[in-house]
Design a protein around this motif. Structure first.
Motif, short mmCIF file in Angstrom:
data_model
loop_
_atom_site.label_atom_id
_atom_site.label_comp_id
_atom_site.label_asym_id
_atom_site.label_seq_id
_atom_site.Cartn_x
_atom_site.Cartn_y
_atom_site.Cartn_z
N GLN A 1 -10.52 -53.49 67.29
CA GLN A 1 -9.78 -53.38 68.56
C GLN A 1 -8.35 -53.91 68.40
OE1 GLN A 1 -11.05 -52.61 71.87
NE2 GLN A 1 -9.29 -53.32 73.04
N GLN A 2 -8.19 -55.10 67.77
CA GLN A 2 -6.86 -55.68 67.57
C GLN A 2 -5.99 -54.79 66.69
OE1 GLN A 2 -8.73 -59.39 66.29
NE2 GLN A 2 -7.35 -60.48 67.68
N LYS A 3 -6.58 -54.21 65.67
CA LYS A 3 -5.85 -53.33 64.76
C LYS A 3 -5.41 -52.06 65.49
CE LYS A 3 -8.35 -55.07 60.73
NZ LYS A 3 -7.33 -55.83 60.08
N ILE B 1 -1.72 -50.29 66.30
CA ILE B 1 -1.44 -48.90 65.97
C ILE B 1 -0.99 -48.15 67.23
CG2 ILE B 1 -2.44 -46.72 65.16
CD1 ILE B 1 -4.34 -48.45 63.40
N PHE B 2 -1.64 -48.43 68.36
CA PHE B 2 -1.27 -47.79 69.62
C PHE B 2 0.19 -48.08 69.95
CE2 PHE B 2 -0.86 -47.75 74.27
CZ PHE B 2 -1.32 -46.48 74.56
N LYS B 3 0.63 -49.31 69.75
CA LYS B 3 2.03 -49.67 70.03
C LYS B 3 2.98 -48.90 69.13
CE LYS B 3 0.99 -54.31 71.68
NZ LYS B 3 1.06 -55.75 71.38
N VAL B 4 2.57 -48.65 67.90
CA VAL B 4 3.40 -47.86 66.98
C VAL B 4 3.51 -46.42 67.48
CG1 VAL B 4 3.54 -46.91 64.64
CG2 VAL B 4 2.88 -49.30 64.96
N TYR B 5 2.42 -45.86 67.95
CA TYR B 5 2.40 -44.48 68.45
C TYR B 5 3.07 -44.34 69.81
CZ TYR B 5 -0.65 -42.46 64.85
OH TYR B 5 -1.15 -41.99 63.67
N ASP B 6 3.02 -45.38 70.62
CA ASP B 6 3.61 -45.36 71.97
C ASP B 6 5.12 -45.51 71.84
OD1 ASP B 6 4.17 -45.52 74.65
OD2 ASP B 6 3.17 -47.45 74.96
N ASN C 1 -13.57 -44.74 65.40
CA ASN C 1 -14.59 -44.46 64.39
C ASN C 1 -14.00 -43.96 63.08
OD1 ASN C 1 -16.68 -45.18 66.13
ND2 ASN C 1 -16.66 -43.15 67.08
N SER C 2 -12.70 -44.17 62.91
CA SER C 2 -12.04 -43.62 61.73
C SER C 2 -12.06 -44.56 60.53
CB SER C 2 -10.59 -43.26 62.07
OG SER C 2 -9.86 -44.45 62.34
N GLY C 3 -12.61 -45.76 60.70
CA GLY C 3 -12.64 -46.71 59.58
C GLY C 3 -11.27 -47.25 59.27
N VAL C 4 -10.50 -47.61 60.29
CA VAL C 4 -9.14 -48.11 60.13
C VAL C 4 -9.12 -49.30 59.16
CG1 VAL C 4 -7.24 -49.23 61.36
CG2 VAL C 4 -8.49 -47.37 62.44
N LYS C 5 -8.24 -49.22 58.18
CA LYS C 5 -8.06 -50.33 57.23
C LYS C 5 -6.61 -50.78 57.30
CE LYS C 5 -11.87 -50.84 54.79
NZ LYS C 5 -12.66 -52.00 54.94
N MET C 6 -6.41 -51.99 57.78
CA MET C 6 -5.08 -52.59 57.84
C MET C 6 -5.24 -54.05 57.47
SD MET C 6 -3.52 -51.20 61.49
CE MET C 6 -3.08 -52.85 61.89
N GLU C 7 -4.98 -54.37 56.25
CA GLU C 7 -5.15 -55.76 55.84
C GLU C 7 -4.06 -56.15 54.87
OE1 GLU C 7 -9.14 -56.28 54.40
OE2 GLU C 7 -9.99 -55.65 56.31
N VAL C 8 -3.63 -57.40 54.98
CA VAL C 8 -2.71 -57.98 54.02
C VAL C 8 -3.32 -59.30 53.54
CG1 VAL C 8 -0.59 -56.96 54.95
CG2 VAL C 8 -1.37 -59.16 55.81
#
Length: 175
Positions: free
Chosen positions: A93-95, A99-104, A163-170
């Protein structure tokens, strides 16, 4: 904590840790503070867009111009909060909210087909034609029960991306 050249106190560390919902350890926060101070070249207490662009991984990101709107002028506390979405402890949800903010694109709380197409264009470059982009994106929307006329609010966006398996990690390297 206002001046980037000052040292973090235990209280500051705990305050930042709480601000980012304990997604970073105290050691990681100290490491992030060191990196923040390196980026804050003039010790102003915040990082400008130009300073962010000095990070090669950031400047090479196809979405860097979109991200700059979100990160320009962040103080340390907000810098850590922004990075918290990239923590391996952050929820999907946090990720997706980030991403939503990037698209908005215009920050109106909704994402249109054209907003999504614009981001997709940045991500795909010359590898896909405009027609291919539109076909892929309309297929993804259709599969989730939406059309190209739909405007997605955050809840809708979560349904499409969730359900896309979002991967955003550093990784935060602790010294």
């Amino acid at each position: 904590m206002g001046n980037a050249s000052s040292m973090l106190t235990q209280y500051d560390i705990e305050e930042v840790q709480e601000h980012c919902n304990d997604l970073f350890t105290q050691q990681e926060i100290v490491s992030l503070y060191k990196r923040f101070c390196q980026l804050d070249r003039n010790a102003k207490g915040f990082i400008s867009a130009d300073e962010f662009l000095s990070v090669p991984e950031f400047s090479l990101n196809p979405l860097s111009q979109r991200l700059l709107k979100m990160v320009d002028g962040l103080n340390f506390k907000d810098f850590v909060a922004f990075l918290s979405a990239f923590s391996n402890k952050a929820s999907i949800q946090q990720k997706i909210e980030l991403i939503f903010k990037v698209y908005d694109i215009n920050s109106n709380g909704k994402v249109s087909f054209n907003d999504m197409l614009s981001v997709f264009r940045d991500l795909s470059g010359s590898f896909l034609s405009e027609k291919q982009r539109e076909q892929v994106l309309s297929g993804v929307l259709e599969e989730a029960g939406y059309t190209i006329e739909s405007c997605l609010f955050l809840d809708d966006f979560i349904k499409v991306i969730g359900n896309s398996g979002v991967k955003m990690e550093v990784d935060v390297h602790v010294d």
